[in-house]
Design an enzyme around this catalytic site. Structure first.
Site, PDB file in Angstrom:
ATOM      1  N   HIS A  14       0.881  -1.198   0.000  1.00  0.00           N
ATOM      2  CA  HIS A  14       0.000   0.000   0.000  1.00  0.00           C
ATOM      3  C   HIS A  14       0.905   1.231   0.000  1.00  0.00           C
ATOM      4  O   HIS A  14       1.506   1.565   1.011  1.00  0.00           O
ATOM      5  CB  HIS A  14      -0.886   0.007   1.254  1.00  0.00           C
ATOM      6  CG  HIS A  14      -1.851   1.144   1.299  1.00  0.00           C
ATOM      7  ND1 HIS A  14      -3.193   0.980   1.531  1.00  0.00           N
ATOM      8  CD2 HIS A  14      -1.684   2.482   1.148  1.00  0.00           C
ATOM      9  CE1 HIS A  14      -3.796   2.151   1.524  1.00  0.00           C
ATOM     10  NE2 HIS A  14      -2.892   3.088   1.286  1.00  0.00           N
ATOM     11  N   HIS A  16       1.528   5.370  -1.659  1.00  0.00           N
ATOM     12  CA  HIS A  16       1.150   6.550  -2.449  1.00  0.00           C
ATOM     13  C   HIS A  16       2.408   7.144  -3.068  1.00  0.00           C
ATOM     14  O   HIS A  16       3.321   7.545  -2.346  1.00  0.00           O
ATOM     15  CB  HIS A  16       0.476   7.607  -1.556  1.00  0.00           C
ATOM     16  CG  HIS A  16      -0.794   7.121  -0.949  1.00  0.00           C
ATOM     17  ND1 HIS A  16      -2.017   7.303  -1.554  1.00  0.00           N
ATOM     18  CD2 HIS A  16      -1.035   6.427   0.185  1.00  0.00           C
ATOM     19  CE1 HIS A  16      -2.959   6.748  -0.799  1.00  0.00           C
ATOM     20  NE2 HIS A  16      -2.387   6.211   0.253  1.00  0.00           N
ATOM     21  N   LYS A 100      -9.229  -0.411  -5.674  1.00  0.00           N
ATOM     22  CA  LYS A 100      -9.275   0.263  -4.372  1.00  0.00           C
ATOM     23  C   LYS A 100     -10.645   0.864  -4.130  1.00  0.00           C
ATOM     24  O   LYS A 100     -11.160   1.621  -4.959  1.00  0.00           O
ATOM     25  CB  LYS A 100      -8.209   1.368  -4.327  1.00  0.00           C
ATOM     26  CG  LYS A 100      -8.184   2.173  -3.032  1.00  0.00           C
ATOM     27  CD  LYS A 100      -7.695   1.351  -1.840  1.00  0.00           C
ATOM     28  CE  LYS A 100      -7.865   2.096  -0.518  1.00  0.00           C
ATOM     29  NZ  LYS A 100      -6.691   2.842  -0.120  1.00  0.00           N
ATOM     30  N   HIS A 137     -10.460   0.908   1.986  1.00  0.00           N
ATOM     31  CA  HIS A 137     -10.265   1.904   3.038  1.00  0.00           C
ATOM     32  C   HIS A 137     -11.457   1.764   3.967  1.00  0.00           C
ATOM     33  O   HIS A 137     -12.564   2.189   3.638  1.00  0.00           O
ATOM     34  CB  HIS A 137     -10.166   3.328   2.464  1.00  0.00           C
ATOM     35  CG  HIS A 137      -9.887   4.345   3.525  1.00  0.00           C
ATOM     36  ND1 HIS A 137      -8.688   5.003   3.628  1.00  0.00           N
ATOM     37  CD2 HIS A 137     -10.640   4.775   4.578  1.00  0.00           C
ATOM     38  CE1 HIS A 137      -8.704   5.804   4.693  1.00  0.00           C
ATOM     39  NE2 HIS A 137      -9.887   5.695   5.273  1.00  0.00           N
ATOM     40  N   HIS A 175      -4.490  -0.806   5.925  1.00  0.00           N
ATOM     41  CA  HIS A 175      -4.060  -0.071   7.122  1.00  0.00           C
ATOM     42  C   HIS A 175      -5.004  -0.223   8.310  1.00  0.00           C
ATOM     43  O   HIS A 175      -5.606   0.759   8.769  1.00  0.00           O
ATOM     44  CB  HIS A 175      -3.820   1.419   6.822  1.00  0.00           C
ATOM     45  CG  HIS A 175      -4.843   2.095   5.943  1.00  0.00           C
ATOM     46  ND1 HIS A 175      -6.192   2.044   6.183  1.00  0.00           N
ATOM     47  CD2 HIS A 175      -4.705   2.849   4.832  1.00  0.00           C
ATOM     48  CE1 HIS A 175      -6.823   2.728   5.251  1.00  0.00           C
ATOM     49  NE2 HIS A 175      -5.949   3.230   4.422  1.00  0.00           N
ATOM     50  N   ASP A 248       1.405   2.603   3.548  1.00  0.00           N
ATOM     51  CA  ASP A 248       0.583   3.808   3.375  1.00  0.00           C
ATOM     52  C   ASP A 248       1.460   5.056   3.435  1.00  0.00           C
ATOM     53  O   ASP A 248       0.987   6.119   3.848  1.00  0.00           O
ATOM     54  CB  ASP A 248      -0.545   3.876   4.408  1.00  0.00           C
ATOM     55  CG  ASP A 248      -1.644   4.857   4.005  1.00  0.00           C
ATOM     56  OD1 ASP A 248      -1.700   5.238   2.818  1.00  0.00           O
ATOM     57  OD2 ASP A 248      -2.437   5.240   4.879  1.00  0.00           O
TER      58      ASP A 248
HETATM   59  O1  DOR Z   1      -3.159   9.188   5.849  1.00  0.00           O
HETATM   60  C1  DOR Z   1      -3.593   8.938   4.739  1.00  0.00           C
HETATM   61  N1  DOR Z   1      -3.102   9.545   3.623  1.00  0.00           N
HETATM   62  N2  DOR Z   1      -4.599   8.080   4.609  1.00  0.00           N
HETATM   63  C2  DOR Z   1      -5.210   7.866   3.453  1.00  0.00           C
HETATM   64  O2  DOR Z   1      -6.129   7.087   3.430  1.00  0.00           O
HETATM   65  C3  DOR Z   1      -4.819   8.618   2.245  1.00  0.00           C
HETATM   66  C4  DOR Z   1      -3.459   9.082   2.324  1.00  0.00           C
HETATM   67  C5  DOR Z   1      -3.124  10.112   1.274  1.00  0.00           C
HETATM   68  O3  DOR Z   1      -3.419   9.880   0.100  1.00  0.00           O
HETATM   69  O4  DOR Z   1      -2.545  11.143   1.626  1.00  0.00           O
HETATM   70 ZN    ZN Z   2      -3.350   5.067   1.656  1.00  0.00          ZN
END
Ligand code: DOR
Ligand code: ZN
Length: 348
Positions: A14, A16, A100, A137, A175, A248
């Site tokens: 997971h 970003h 997702k 999520h 998460h 995450d």
């Molecule tokens: O803390 C987080 N940041 N939780 C999420 O679900 C999204 C993520 C983000 O994209 O910044």
């Molecule tokens: Zn995330």
């Protein structure tokens, strides 16, 4: 005392990476240690179609510095308009490894997510048929539900009904932050797993709020009480194949974190492996670290384990990590665990 550990190269289930200058800046932080990652699709606009995913994958590979190897495992962002045929083709070609589900409004860039779960029934049926995992999520967005209860309520109100209505649907609860999340995963003997972040193994809600508000500890789902952090540690270090690492790691530039309405996300790509070695050592479970970071995830996603290995070495002096990563989009603060760490990935 163990001071050295060889592991299959880890994967991050997971992650970003964003796009553009931010992608360029943060990608090496993950690719340095991780072979593959499940790439979150919450861009603006989101990665909805197979064509979107192919284009985004191309931009990720183009941003990879020469000499580094990394395989982005692409996901699609489930919307009420997602076309089951497009999804089926994207999965069949091997491009897309998961879908997702963001309940609309639950987190960063989730407004295109799902409001009415009946509208995605056909997509979920297709996914169950082809065995494509749904990454969830798991928080309700009902304003009447307290933010600290939103995960537990989601399990009862949304996730369990979806799973019962869609036999064979393979779910990853992303998460998890609560003992209820860990217990729910353990209650199923198939088609259910969970990722756990590095930061939720380290901080509870006191770290976020006591003695001043710490914007770099703010993430979603928000860190919970200490008893939940301990439950997550027990799950992660148990060796149970249903639990694996999904960091995450979610970069936001400092001005968007350090302000009156700061964004959610902890950036842990840089020091995750060191922090996990520390946590697993504290729990007397260094022998389970490889399962959590390198074995359980590929098994659930039905992908081969990595053949390459990394070495973790424990030194006498604390390791220093950069406070911030300087990206073309601006500075991103690296997660500070608040204690010294002695483990580091060896540069072989
Ligand atoms: O803390 C987080 N940041 N939780 C999420 O679900 C999204 C993520 C983000 O994209 O910044
Ligand atoms: Zn995330």
């Amino acid at each position: 005392m163990i001071t050295e550990l060889a592991l299959r190269r880890p994967d991050d289930w997971h992650l970003h990476l964003r796009d553009g200058a931010m992608l360029q800046g943060v990608l090496p932080e993950t690719a340095r240690h991780f072979a593959r990652a499940i790439i979150m699709p919450n861009l603006v606009p989101p990665v909805v179609t197979g064509a979107d995913a192919a284009a985004y994958r191309g931009r990720i590979l183009a941003a990879l510095p020469a000499g580094m190897t990394f395989e982005p495992l692409m996901t699609l962002y489930l919307t009420e308009g997602t076309d089951p045929a497009d999804l089926r083709a994207a999965a069949a070609s091997g491009l897309v490894k998961a879908v997702k589900l963001y309940p609309a409004g639950a987190t960063t860039n989730s407004h295109s997510g799902v409001r009415d779960f009946d509208k995605v029934r056909g997509v979920l049926d297709t996914m169950a048929e082809i065995g494509l995992p749904l990454c969830v999520h798991g928080e309700v967005t009902d304003p009447a539900v307290d933010i600290f209860d939103r995960e537990a309520v989601f399990i009862d109100r949304v996730l369990d009904p979806i799973r019962r209505a869609t036999p064979g649907l393979r779910v990853v609860m992303e998460h998890i932050t609560t003992s209820q999340g860990a217990d729910y995963v353990r209650s199923a003997d198939r088609d259910l797993a969970a990722t756990i972040t590095t930061h939720h193994l380290i901080i509870n809600r006191n770290h976020l709020l006591v003695g001043g508000i710490r914007p770099h500890y703010y993430c979603l789902p928000v860190a919970k009480r200490e008893e939940h952090r301990l439950a997550l540690r027990a799950a992660a270090t148990s060796g149970d194949p249903r639990f694996f690492l999904g960091t995450d790691s979610a970069p936001h530039v400092d001005p968007l974190k350090e302000c009156a309405c700061g964004c959610a996300g902890c950036f842990t790509a840089t020091n995750t492996m060191s922090l996990l070695a520390h946590v697993f050592e504290q729990e007397n479970a260094l022998d389970q670290l490889e399962s959590f970071t390198s074995l359980n995830g590929p098994a659930y996603y039905r992908l081969p384990m990595n053949e390459a290995r990394i070495r973790l070495v424990k030194g006498d002096a604390p390791v220093s990590f950069p406070d911030k990563i300087q990206t073309g989009a601006g500075p991103v603060t690296v997660f500070d665990p608040g204690f010294p760490v002695f483990w580091q990935v060896a540069q072989d």
